[in-house]
Structures are given as structure tokens and as C-alpha cells.
Design a protein around this motif. Structure first.
Motif, PDB file in Angstrom:
ATOM      1  N   GLY A 159       0.813  -1.225   0.000  1.00 58.03           N
ATOM      2  CA  GLY A 159       0.000   0.000   0.000  1.00 58.03           C
ATOM      3  C   GLY A 159       0.835   1.258   0.000  1.00 58.03           C
ATOM      4  N   ASN A 164      -1.058   7.001   1.233  1.00 61.41           N
ATOM      5  CA  ASN A 164      -2.341   6.433   1.631  1.00 61.41           C
ATOM      6  C   ASN A 164      -2.897   5.485   0.574  1.00 61.41           C
ATOM      7  OD1 ASN A 164      -2.422   7.991   4.074  1.00 61.41           O
ATOM      8  ND2 ASN A 164      -3.049   9.765   2.839  1.00 61.41           N
ATOM      9  N   THR A 166      -4.014   2.006  -1.352  1.00 60.24           N
ATOM     10  CA  THR A 166      -4.717   0.784  -0.969  1.00 60.24           C
ATOM     11  C   THR A 166      -3.740  -0.395  -1.007  1.00 60.24           C
ATOM     12  OG1 THR A 166      -6.772   1.607  -1.924  1.00 60.24           O
ATOM     13  CG2 THR A 166      -6.628  -0.768  -1.543  1.00 60.24           C
ATOM     14  N   ILE A 169      -2.945  -4.934  -3.542  1.00 59.16           N
ATOM     15  CA  ILE A 169      -3.280  -4.877  -4.964  1.00 59.16           C
ATOM     16  C   ILE A 169      -2.372  -5.833  -5.727  1.00 59.16           C
ATOM     17  CG2 ILE A 169      -3.245  -3.428  -7.040  1.00 59.16           C
ATOM     18  CD1 ILE A 169      -4.015  -1.067  -5.307  1.00 59.16           C
ATOM     19  N   CYS A 203      -2.872 -10.065   3.141  1.00 59.63           N
ATOM     20  CA  CYS A 203      -3.536 -10.041   1.837  1.00 59.63           C
ATOM     21  C   CYS A 203      -4.122 -11.417   1.536  1.00 59.63           C
ATOM     22  CB  CYS A 203      -2.551  -9.658   0.735  1.00 59.63           C
ATOM     23  SG  CYS A 203      -1.748  -8.051   0.972  1.00 59.63           S
TER      24      CYS A 203
END
Length: 353
Positions: A159, A164, A166, A169, A203
Motif C-alpha cells: 500500500g 495512503n 490501498t 493490490i 492479503c
């Protein structure tokens, strides 16, 4: 002495013999780690990010070792006391080393900041083994690993790809690269590290979107087993063919990462002897090459005279010829051995018959 009594006697004797042997090995590991800690105290301003991460993994392993240390006898208690003192030294040096990273390379520091705390790194509590049948029939001659893409894929998981950002991914290019079979050496270890970081970051569904029918039933844990099984073969080949070039660094990195992933068959006694033999006993570092020391001094002089020729390098061979990366992975690997041997030493966890 009847047969049953004799059997129990020899069983207990065998366990106690193993315990004594492990205590001696733990003494050796602690002694070498003390030298590694001193090196960090001296060079904390110059250790690169990879090296600092290796020391942070060691710190996580030390914290876990102290928490679970089987201090049932004076020798074991003395060893634990030594470990506690080492942890305190590492706490102070690592704080300085991380601060130096933030100052020397703020962009790289920001991108990998989540890794720069010992609490990020999970220490295994259960062990498994690799599977030789999962070794690739053949591997690529060249690395299939691009450092820029790998860094980008890691920051997408963490992230930190933007302020900031996300986390967790997984792009198609990242998934395809990190699940590619047949990759050698550093590509292979970075594929494993990618999945380990994803797991430690929390994750889930990292393989979501993979439409390949042949991979439909593979999980993140399956990939880790495949990669470590091939890293095991890589280490066995290095032992067979002898240590040349970068093979020492690859050999130790494989032990660090796969041991941290919970594959106990990487903690072979003979491999520990190799790691200990690679350490410079005077400096406490690893990968020291006397031949490059004069070259480094010449480069620094050239840079001082012509600043525009400065080249930024992630990996650093320090002024004394020590490898920042290899020192970090080596102390982390030794911390893994420490935890594994402590598990083996705790006879309260073993059946007597």
C-alpha cells in the motif's frame, strides 16, 4: 536392567545427548551473532535497506526465542541472558540504522517502511518440509526478475505505491511474474518473498483473477512449497558444485527465506557450518572481499573529485569490503537456526518413547 527399562534409558540418554549438542551449537550461534551485532553498531549509518531488513528479521526471531526459551537448567538460562543482552543492543542500533535509511534514501524508505519494523516479520511455529518432486525439470539460464517491477509489485501489496495507497493490490503483470515457473536464483527467492510479504500483510486472494486452468487448484501456500522445493535443489546444487561468485549469498538467502516460511529441512547442521565459516571473525560481517577494498577507496576518491559521476547503488559493498546484503541475510538465517534448535532442545515437547 530389563528390556523396557533399558529402552527407556537409552531413549532418555539419546535425548539428553541431542540437548547437550544443541546447547553447544546455540553457543556458537550466539557468539557469531554477537559479532554481527557489533558490526551493525559500527556500520549502522551505512547498511542498506536489504541489510537492515535482515537484522530486523533477526530481531523478530530473537524476541520469539526469548519468549519461548526452555530455561530449565543453568546453561540454558545463561544463554537466554546473553540473548536478552543482544536484543537490547540490536534495539538501539536498529533504531539508528532505520533513521539513517530515512535520511539517506527517503523515497526507498517510504516505499518499504512497513518492512522496517521487527513486528512485521512472523516467526514460524509449525514446521513442514520441501518436496523434491516439485523441482523444475529445467530452469531458465537468465533471471526472469526485473528489480523495478518487483519493487513495484511489493509496494502494491504494502500500500506504499502512493500516499495512503490501498494495500493488497495484485496486477496481472505482478501475478504472472511472481507465479512464473522455472525462474532461477534471485528471481526465485523474490517470488517467494512476494508471497511471504502478502501473507504477513494479511492479503487474501492474491491469486484471484488467475484464469489458467492448470493453476486452478494452487494456493498461496502451494506456491511457497514449490518455490522452496526448488530453492532446496538450488542449494544442493551449490553444495555439489562448490561456492563460486554470488552463490554464497544465494545459498544463505534461500535458507533465510525458506526457514522463515517454515521449511525446517533448510536448517541442516552442515549448512550452518558453511554460514559460520563465511563470517569475518574480526569485522563480524559476511561476504568480505579484500580485493575490492582498494577499489572502493579509489571509487570514493573519484567521486570526491568528480561528484557528477556518482552512481546510486542499492547494494553496498562497505568500505572494509563487507557485503551489506549478505551480512543481513546471514544474521537473519542464523536467527532462524537459533529458533529451530531451541524447538528441538525443549525435551518437554518430545515423547520419551
Amino acid at each position: 536392567m530389563n528390556f523396557v527399562t533399558a529402552t527407556r534409558f537409552f531413549a532418555v540418554f539419546a535425548i539428553l545427548s541431542v540437548t547437550v549438542s544443541h546447547e553447544e551449537v546455540i553457543d556458537d550461534i550466539l557468539s557469531n551473532l554477537a559479532k554481527g551485532a557489533l558490526f551493525l553498531e559500527i556500520e549502522h549509518q551505512n547498511i542498506n535497506l536489504d541489510g537492515v531488513v535482515g537484522y530486523l528479521i533477526l530481531q523478530a526471531e530473537f524476541k520469539e526465542a526469548i519468549r519461548t526459551w526452555p530455561h530449565t537448567d543453568p546453561v540454558s538460562w545463561a544463554q537466554r541472558t546473553s540473548a536478552v543482552a543482544l536484543v537490547r543492543r540490536l534495539d538501539q542500533s536498529l533504531e539508528k540504522a532505520v533513521s539513517a535509511l530515512a535520511e539517506n534514501d527517503p523515497k526507498y524508505y517510504r516505499e518499504f517502511q512497513p518492512l522496517l519494523t521487527w513486528t512485521f516479520w512472523g516467526v514460524p511455529h509449525e514446521w513442514s518440509s520441501t518436496d523434491a518432486s516439485l523441482a523444475y525439470y529445467s530452469t531458465r539460464a537468465m533471471e526472469c526478475y526485473d528489480e523495478q517491477l518487483s519493487d513495484k509489485c511489493m509496494t502494491l501489496l504494502l500500500g506504499t505505491w502512493k500516499n495512503n495507497g490501498t494495500p493488497c493490490i495484485v496486477t496481472k503483470s505482478c501475478r504472472d511474474t511472481m507465479t512464473r515457473f522455472g525462474c532461477p536464483h534471485y528471481s526465485l527467492s523474490h517470488q517467494l518473498l512476494y508471497f511471504m510479504i502478502g501473507s504477513m500483510k494479511g492479503c487474501s486472494n492474491m491469486l484471484k483473477g488467475d484464469m489458467r486452468a492448470s493453476r486452478a487448484n494452487l494456493t498461496e501456500q502451494d506456491y511457497q512449497r514449490i518455490f522452496c522445493s526448488n530453492m532446496m535443489k538450488s542449494n544442493q546444487d551449490i553444495i555439489k558444485n562448490g561456492f563460486t561468485g554470488q552463490s554464497q549469498d544465494i545459498f544463505i538467502e534461500n535458507i533465510l527465506l525458506c526457514g522463515l516460511a517454515g521449511f525446517s529441512d533448510f536448517y541442516k547442521p552442515d549448512w550452518l557450518k558453511h554460514i559460520l565459516s563465511f563470517q569475518d571473525q574480526e569485522m563480524g560481517c559476511f561476504g568480505k572481499d579484500e580485493r575490492v577494498t582498494s577499489q572502493i577507496i579509489e571509487e570514493e576518491l573519484l567521486v570526491a573529485l568528480q561528484p557528477q559521476l556518482r552512481v546510486k547503488r542499492r547494494e553496498k559493498t562497505l568500505r572494509d569490503g563487507c557485503s551489506s546484503h549478505m551480512t543481513g541475510v546471514a544474521v537473519g538465517a542464523l536467527g532462524g537456526y537459533l529458533n529451530f534448535y531451541l524447538t528441538e532442545q525443549d525435551i518437554t515437547k518430545r515423547p520419551l518413547s
